[in-house]
Write a protein that holds these residues in place. Structure first.
Motif, short mmCIF file in Angstrom:
data_model
loop_
_atom_site.label_atom_id
_atom_site.label_comp_id
_atom_site.label_asym_id
_atom_site.label_seq_id
_atom_site.Cartn_x
_atom_site.Cartn_y
_atom_site.Cartn_z
N LYS A 112 47.29 35.66 41.43
CA LYS A 112 46.24 36.34 42.21
C LYS A 112 44.86 35.74 42.05
CE LYS A 112 48.69 40.73 42.54
NZ LYS A 112 49.09 40.52 43.93
N ARG A 113 44.03 36.01 43.07
CA ARG A 113 42.67 35.47 43.15
C ARG A 113 41.72 36.19 42.21
NH1 ARG A 113 40.37 37.05 47.68
NH2 ARG A 113 42.11 38.32 48.39
N ILE A 114 40.70 35.46 41.78
CA ILE A 114 39.57 36.06 41.08
C ILE A 114 38.83 36.96 42.06
CG2 ILE A 114 37.29 35.54 40.07
CD1 ILE A 114 38.54 32.92 39.00
N ASP A 115 38.41 38.13 41.62
CA ASP A 115 37.65 39.04 42.49
C ASP A 115 36.40 38.33 43.01
OD1 ASP A 115 39.42 41.09 42.13
OD2 ASP A 115 38.26 42.11 40.56
N GLY A 116 36.22 38.38 44.31
CA GLY A 116 35.04 37.75 44.92
C GLY A 116 35.32 36.39 45.52
N ILE A 117 36.41 35.75 45.09
CA ILE A 117 36.80 34.46 45.68
C ILE A 117 37.56 34.74 46.97
CG2 ILE A 117 38.28 32.43 45.43
CD1 ILE A 117 35.77 32.14 43.82
N LEU A 282 44.59 24.50 41.33
CA LEU A 282 44.43 25.51 42.36
C LEU A 282 43.34 26.46 41.87
CD1 LEU A 282 45.47 26.38 45.10
CD2 LEU A 282 47.23 27.73 43.98
N PHE A 283 42.12 26.21 42.33
CA PHE A 283 40.95 26.91 41.82
C PHE A 283 40.71 28.22 42.54
CE2 PHE A 283 40.28 22.54 40.62
CZ PHE A 283 39.81 22.66 39.32
N GLY A 284 40.20 29.20 41.80
CA GLY A 284 39.90 30.51 42.35
C GLY A 284 40.92 31.56 41.95
#
Length: 330
Positions: A112-117, A282-284
């Motif tokens: 899962k994504r970082i919140d805000g990304i 895979l950043f974020g």
């Protein structure tokens, strides 16, 4: 530090994957490797090691599998189990040379994504003539992008270049059709303004022809453009060495010349080999997810694991999370 590895992903799995994992255990005493895959197929390549743990999986995500469907249906696939281990906190990062789309789906839906990304970006480190290399994102996680997403890529790329690659105040450039401010389409013009306001060393627009001479430490673009540039660089490098081989093998004189410069040519080839820099991050996402090239050998897997280790060590995901949160609350 525990790094989960997809033992069945890639053209040369599981042999080269396991060889790279064992090499990393020798090099880094502060890591454990948890490798996921078909134990019967991995057994001929495995060696006893107190920091290597094997998890048997009954399924494999193939190169031609539809990514999202495969992640949802093949719950016991090595790639899915690897990503789930990261989500559950049983591993700190993961590495796979398997199906790129499936790994991106696993990252998005499991880690899962970082919140805000808004969207994660796929970012390899590519070679430059001075040997320092540069980070380019996105190279295919998203075909389209919004200006806000390009600005987030700039922030994430800058953090990675500084924390993992050790570049102080890294130069972040926006790929465009000219270097002048105001150049480009609506996307790049809007992204230029946002990148100018971001907490990074934004140097403005850069052109693709200058990438390999090290014009920037981080090059930002949408995934469609980035993927075409990446494959152009790969094809050009491959074509160049093919032509060089033909020239040096064309006569007795050139063959003798090749023998004299053999070590130098080998060094040049290594300098242009992007697998020496690790995989594509895979950043974020909430934890480091590293995509190694599908044709990775043991050395490429070792470098991808090294990259994952460094991202965990310097808490790259945590720094991105903090930076994005602060930016969203100002």
């Amino acid at each position: 530090m525990i790094i989960a590895v997809d033992g069945m992903g890639g053209d040369h799995a599981p042999g080269e994957i396991i060889a790279g994992a064992l090499e990393s255990l020798t090099a880094f005493e502060d890591i454990q490797i948890h490798i996921y895959g078909d134990e019967s197929k991995m057994a001929p390549f495995l060696k006893e090691h107190d920091r290597l743990k094997v998890f048997h999986c009954t399924e494999v995500i193939e190169a031609d599998d539809e990514p999202v469907r495969a992640i949802r249906k093949k719950k016991d696939a090595s790639m899915v189990r690897m990503a789930q281990a990261v989500k559950d906190g049983d591993a700190d990062a993961c590495v796979s040379a398997g199906n790129t789309g499936a790994l991106m789906s696993a990252g998005l839906f499991i880690v899962k994504r970082i919140d805000g990304i808004e969207r994660p970006a796929l970012a390899p480190t590519l070679p430059t003539v001075d040997g320092k290399g540069f980070v380019m994102m996105d190279v295919g996680a998203n075909s389209d992008a919004k200006p806000t997403q390009l600005a987030q890529y700039g922030i994430m790329g800058s953090i990675y270049a500084e924390q993992v690659r050790g570049i102080k105040n890294p130069r972040v450039g926006l790929l465009n059709i000219g270097t002048e401010e105001g150049k480009g389409n609506e996307l790049t013009k809007a992204a230029y303004d946002l990148l100018s306001e971001a907490p990074i060393n934004f140097i403005g627009n850069i052109e693709a022809r200058d990438l390999l001479v090290g014009v920037a430490d981080v090059a930002i673009t949408d995934g469609f453009t980035g993927n075409m540039i990446l494959k152009t660089i790969e094809g050009t490098a491959s074509g160049f060495f093919t032509m060089l081989k033909e020239v040096y093998g064309s006569s007795t004189k050139t063959k003798l010349s090749a023998a004299l410069v053999k070590n130098e040519l080998r060094g040049l080839k290594k300098k242009m080999d992007y697998t020496e820099y690790g995989g594509a991050g895979l950043f974020g996402l909430n934890s480091p997810v590293i995509k190694a090239h599908g044709s990775s050998n043991a050395n490429a897997i070792y470098n991808a694991i090294r990259q994952a280790r460094t991202m965990v060590e310097y808490d790259v995901c945590g720094i991105i999370r903090k930076t994005i949160k602060e930016g969203n609350t100002e």
